[in-house]
Write an enzyme that holds these catalytic residues in place. Structure first.
Site, mmCIF file in Angstrom:
data_model
loop_
_atom_site.group_PDB
_atom_site.id
_atom_site.type_symbol
_atom_site.label_atom_id
_atom_site.label_comp_id
_atom_site.label_asym_id
_atom_site.label_seq_id
_atom_site.Cartn_x
_atom_site.Cartn_y
_atom_site.Cartn_z
ATOM 1 N N LEU A 1 -4.297 22.646 -45.511
ATOM 2 C CA LEU A 1 -3.814 21.385 -44.930
ATOM 3 C C LEU A 1 -4.975 20.506 -44.443
ATOM 4 C CD1 LEU A 1 -1.264 19.791 -43.790
ATOM 5 C CD2 LEU A 1 -1.778 20.932 -41.625
ATOM 6 N N ASP B 1 4.841 10.537 -29.489
ATOM 7 C CA ASP B 1 5.119 9.777 -28.268
ATOM 8 C C ASP B 1 6.210 10.448 -27.438
ATOM 9 O OD1 ASP B 1 4.778 7.705 -26.472
ATOM 10 O OD2 ASP B 1 6.101 6.314 -27.545
ATOM 11 N N HIS C 1 1.702 16.195 -21.591
ATOM 12 C CA HIS C 1 0.620 16.223 -22.593
ATOM 13 C C HIS C 1 0.282 17.667 -22.978
ATOM 14 C CE1 HIS C 1 0.321 11.996 -22.172
ATOM 15 N NE2 HIS C 1 -0.273 11.997 -20.995
#
Ligand code: IPE
Ligand code: IPE
Ligand code: MG
Length: 249
Positions: free
Chosen positions: A132, A21, A38
């Site tokens: 991962l 955020d 963004h």
């Protein structure tokens, strides 16, 4: 299996979940449009994925777009979708080369055909990778996840494949999208807000929560290390007493 203390006595979480955020505020402070935040956020995703892989984190779940984010201005939603598509196009090969297994969790039925196809391609390409486990939560809502799991189980009961008594915490968990992964050990929210915003409601039951004012585009390796250090200093009791935990009960 529990998280392993490394040589410098830091316990690396097996699974980290992040609410990324603060992109908008990061951009606003620089007098840039929100989309610039963004875009910068995608860079932070790249460096965080790399850092987690290097630190031996088993799974990383990133909240990219919530089921409530459709309420944003249409233009911003469109730009976020474009950015998601471009990021997939640009990053999938490199994720694959680095042995990352990518999954998108969320109600992807709502996305455009091209994006859905890219998601499927990236998931298929990386499905057998052993590094991962990267989960991107897109059009995800914790309530939706629990609801779709309940509906799937109910359907199986209606069809006679299961008994009512089969509806347990285990089966309800097994129908949710993160099934098969350890529950998140560490939750990180950047950007200063202290809320869960309908992220992994079921899975965060015993997760250690970490909130930082750092905006997501500024979340670098040092910020990740601070979060892991904070996690590492906590005593996870899971209902027991501190004495029991220390005795290894
Ligand atoms: C997070 O940053 C990214 C998404 C929710 C897609 P925000 O866009 O929420 O940034 P702020 O909270 O407005 O700063
Ligand atoms: C949560 O951030 C969702 C993502 C980071 C994708 P928001 O910025 O949408 O959260 P609220 O609405 O402020 O709680
Ligand atoms: Mg926000």
């Amino acid at each position: 299996m529990s998280s392993q203390p490394t040589e410098n006595n830091v316990t690396t979480p097996r699974h980290i979940a992040v609410i990324m955020d603060g992109n908008g505020r990061w951009a606003k402070r620089r007098r840039l449009p929100r989309v610039a935040g963004h875009r910068a956020g995608v860079e932070a995703v790249r460096s965080t994925v790399k850092a987690c892989a290097k630190r031996g984190v088993e799974a990383l779940t990133l909240f990219a777009f919530s089921s409530e984010n459709w309420r944003r201005p249409e233009q911003e939603v469109g730009l976020l979708m474009d950015l998601f598509l471009t990021a997939l196009e640009r990053e999938t090969q490199s994720l694959h080369k680095n042995d990352v297994r990518l999954r998108v969790i969320g109600n992807i039925a709502a996305f455009g055909d091209k994006l859905k196809q890219k998601i499927r391609e990236a998931e298929d390409l990386t499905a057998n990778n052993n590094g991962l486990k990267l989960n991107i939560a897109a059009n995800y809502g914790g309530r939706w996840d629990i609801t779709q799991a309940a509906r799937r189980l109910a359907q199986q009961v209606v069809e006679g494949q299961r008994q009512l008594s089969d509806i347990t915490e285990e089966t309800l968990e097994s129908c949710q999208l993160l099934h098969g992964l350890p529950e998140p050990d560490l939750f990180i929210r950047t950007g200063g807000e202290k809320r869960i915003s309908n992220f992994l409601l079921w899975h965060l039951a015993y997760t250690e929560l970490y909130f930082t004012d750092v905006c997501w585009p500024d979340f670098d390796n040092a910020a990740l290390d601070s979060a892991i250090a904070s996690y590492s200093a906590r005593e996870r009791r899971f209902g027991r007493t501190s004495e029991q935990v220390q005795q290894g009960a």
